[in-house]
Write a protein that holds these residues in place. Structure first.
Motif, short mmCIF file in Angstrom:
data_model
loop_
_atom_site.label_atom_id
_atom_site.label_comp_id
_atom_site.label_asym_id
_atom_site.label_seq_id
_atom_site.Cartn_x
_atom_site.Cartn_y
_atom_site.Cartn_z
N LEU A 154 -8.16 15.41 -4.34
CA LEU A 154 -6.81 15.39 -3.79
C LEU A 154 -6.66 14.38 -2.65
O LEU A 154 -5.56 13.92 -2.37
CB LEU A 154 -6.42 16.79 -3.29
CG LEU A 154 -6.30 17.87 -4.35
CD1 LEU A 154 -5.93 19.21 -3.72
CD2 LEU A 154 -5.27 17.49 -5.41
N LYS A 155 -7.75 14.03 -2.00
CA LYS A 155 -7.68 13.17 -0.82
C LYS A 155 -7.82 11.68 -1.13
O LYS A 155 -7.12 10.84 -0.54
CB LYS A 155 -8.76 13.57 0.19
CG LYS A 155 -8.65 12.86 1.53
CD LYS A 155 -9.66 13.39 2.53
CE LYS A 155 -9.42 12.80 3.92
NZ LYS A 155 -9.51 11.34 3.95
N VAL A 156 -8.70 11.32 -2.05
CA VAL A 156 -9.00 9.90 -2.26
C VAL A 156 -7.76 9.07 -2.61
O VAL A 156 -7.55 8.01 -2.00
CB VAL A 156 -10.10 9.72 -3.33
CG1 VAL A 156 -10.22 8.25 -3.75
CG2 VAL A 156 -11.45 10.22 -2.80
N PRO A 157 -6.92 9.48 -3.57
CA PRO A 157 -5.73 8.65 -3.83
C PRO A 157 -4.85 8.46 -2.60
O PRO A 157 -4.28 7.39 -2.40
CB PRO A 157 -4.99 9.44 -4.92
CG PRO A 157 -6.08 10.20 -5.62
CD PRO A 157 -7.01 10.61 -4.52
N ARG A 158 -4.76 9.47 -1.74
CA ARG A 158 -3.98 9.35 -0.52
C ARG A 158 -4.61 8.36 0.46
O ARG A 158 -3.92 7.71 1.25
CB ARG A 158 -3.85 10.72 0.16
CG ARG A 158 -2.93 11.69 -0.60
CD ARG A 158 -2.90 13.04 0.10
NE ARG A 158 -1.79 13.87 -0.36
CZ ARG A 158 -1.86 14.75 -1.34
NH1 ARG A 158 -3.01 14.92 -1.98
NH2 ARG A 158 -0.80 15.46 -1.70
N ASP A 159 -5.92 8.24 0.41
CA ASP A 159 -6.61 7.30 1.30
C ASP A 159 -6.34 5.84 0.92
O ASP A 159 -6.67 4.93 1.67
CB ASP A 159 -8.11 7.56 1.29
CG ASP A 159 -8.48 8.84 2.04
OD1 ASP A 159 -7.62 9.36 2.77
OD2 ASP A 159 -9.62 9.32 1.88
N PHE A 160 -5.76 5.62 -0.26
CA PHE A 160 -5.41 4.27 -0.70
C PHE A 160 -3.96 3.93 -0.37
O PHE A 160 -3.39 2.99 -0.93
CB PHE A 160 -5.65 4.13 -2.21
CG PHE A 160 -7.08 3.85 -2.58
CD1 PHE A 160 -7.48 2.57 -2.96
CD2 PHE A 160 -8.03 4.85 -2.53
CE1 PHE A 160 -8.80 2.31 -3.28
CE2 PHE A 160 -9.36 4.60 -2.85
CZ PHE A 160 -9.75 3.32 -3.23
N GLU A 161 -3.35 4.67 0.54
CA GLU A 161 -1.93 4.49 0.83
C GLU A 161 -1.59 3.08 1.30
O GLU A 161 -0.56 2.52 0.90
CB GLU A 161 -1.47 5.52 1.86
CG GLU A 161 0.03 5.51 2.09
CD GLU A 161 0.49 6.74 2.84
OE1 GLU A 161 0.84 6.59 4.03
OE2 GLU A 161 0.49 7.83 2.26
N ASN A 162 -2.42 2.50 2.14
CA ASN A 162 -2.15 1.14 2.62
C ASN A 162 -2.14 0.14 1.48
O ASN A 162 -1.27 -0.75 1.40
CB ASN A 162 -3.17 0.73 3.67
CG ASN A 162 -2.95 1.44 5.00
OD1 ASN A 162 -1.86 1.95 5.27
ND2 ASN A 162 -3.99 1.50 5.82
N GLN A 163 -3.11 0.26 0.57
CA GLN A 163 -3.16 -0.65 -0.58
C GLN A 163 -1.96 -0.43 -1.50
O GLN A 163 -1.38 -1.39 -2.02
CB GLN A 163 -4.45 -0.45 -1.37
CG GLN A 163 -5.71 -0.88 -0.65
CD GLN A 163 -6.40 0.27 0.06
OE1 GLN A 163 -5.73 1.06 0.75
NE2 GLN A 163 -7.70 0.37 -0.08
N ILE A 164 -1.58 0.84 -1.70
CA ILE A 164 -0.43 1.16 -2.55
C ILE A 164 0.84 0.55 -1.97
O ILE A 164 1.65 -0.06 -2.67
CB ILE A 164 -0.29 2.69 -2.70
CG1 ILE A 164 -1.46 3.25 -3.53
CG2 ILE A 164 1.04 3.05 -3.35
CD1 ILE A 164 -1.54 4.77 -3.53
N ALA A 165 1.03 0.70 -0.65
CA ALA A 165 2.21 0.15 0.01
C ALA A 165 2.24 -1.36 -0.07
O ALA A 165 3.29 -1.98 -0.29
CB ALA A 165 2.26 0.61 1.47
N ARG A 166 1.09 -2.00 0.12
CA ARG A 166 1.01 -3.46 0.06
C ARG A 166 1.36 -3.97 -1.33
O ARG A 166 2.11 -4.96 -1.49
CB ARG A 166 -0.38 -3.94 0.47
CG ARG A 166 -0.52 -5.45 0.57
CD ARG A 166 -1.90 -5.86 1.03
NE ARG A 166 -2.16 -5.39 2.38
CZ ARG A 166 -3.01 -4.41 2.70
NH1 ARG A 166 -3.67 -3.79 1.72
NH2 ARG A 166 -3.19 -4.04 3.94
#
Length: 209
Positions: A154-166
């Protein structure tokens, strides 16, 4: 795979190659179904960079929709896994069925807003021994182990938030670019699962349950 319509699943299992009081953790792959209510958390993220054709960066909204986890009790978890292992019997496992991105764009120019939703395809399913064992020392130890894997899933995809936003702010095809991000997310989930197993293997042996 975590994005798209795939049947590939990640399973994390407690393997009992030794007696039940001397179990060691391993990871492998298999299949199962699960359902649960949706759970959503939303974050507003400042975008980075400016896409071609725009004089300023769009605003980016990243929303996560996970479905929590469910506990399923079976007579023998080892019997419901299609991909068998030579190491030993499976005491319990946590199953993750991936995530899917969706992208929508509203407005133009500096008023442009890109909304990204990352949706877990199903609840994390924790497959445990029969309910008659609930509360037993061994049962609790297995559940504690699998709950750590749930946290990772549940946490790992959320940890990619900066990359997702970019990606959402700069890509001309953000959904495809998010699909391409899949390999990095997959590798990080596998790395953290392996790191957890290595940490657990260094702990003193628990005897008596």
């Amino acid at each position: 795979m975590f994005f798209g319509k795939t049947k590939a699943l990640l399973l994390s299992a407690v393997m009992l190659a030794l007696p039940l009081s001397e179990g060691r953790a391993q990871t492998f792959y298999g299949e199962m179904e699960a359902n649960d209510d949706n759970y959503a958390v939303e974050h507003q993220v400042a975008s980075v960079g400016t896409p071609r054709g725009f004089s300023c960066s769009p605003k980016v909204s990243v929303k996560y929709v996970d479905k929590g986890y469910v506990i399923e009790h079976v007579g023998s978890p080892d019997n419901v896994i299609s991909h068998k292992t030579r190491i030993g019997k499976v005491a319990g496992f946590a199953q993750y069925r991936g995530i899917t991105p969706s992208v929508s764009v509203n407005g133009f120019g500096c008023n442009r807003v890109v909304s990204v939703t990352i949706t877990w395809n199903a609840p994390i399913a924790i497959v445990m021994p029969h309910k008659s064992q609930v509360g037993a020392c061994r049962y609790n130890r297995i559940l504690h182990h699998e709950m750590e894997h749930v946290r990772i899933y549940l946490k790992v995809p959320r940890d990619f938030e900066n990359q997702i936003a970019r990606i959402a702010a700069t890509s001309s095809n953000p959904r495809q670019a998010l699909l391409d991000l899949n390999r990095s997310i997959t590798n990080e989930i596998l790395r953290r699962n392996a790191e957890f197993h290595a940490f657990e293997a260094r702990l003193p042996m628990v005897r008596g349950c």
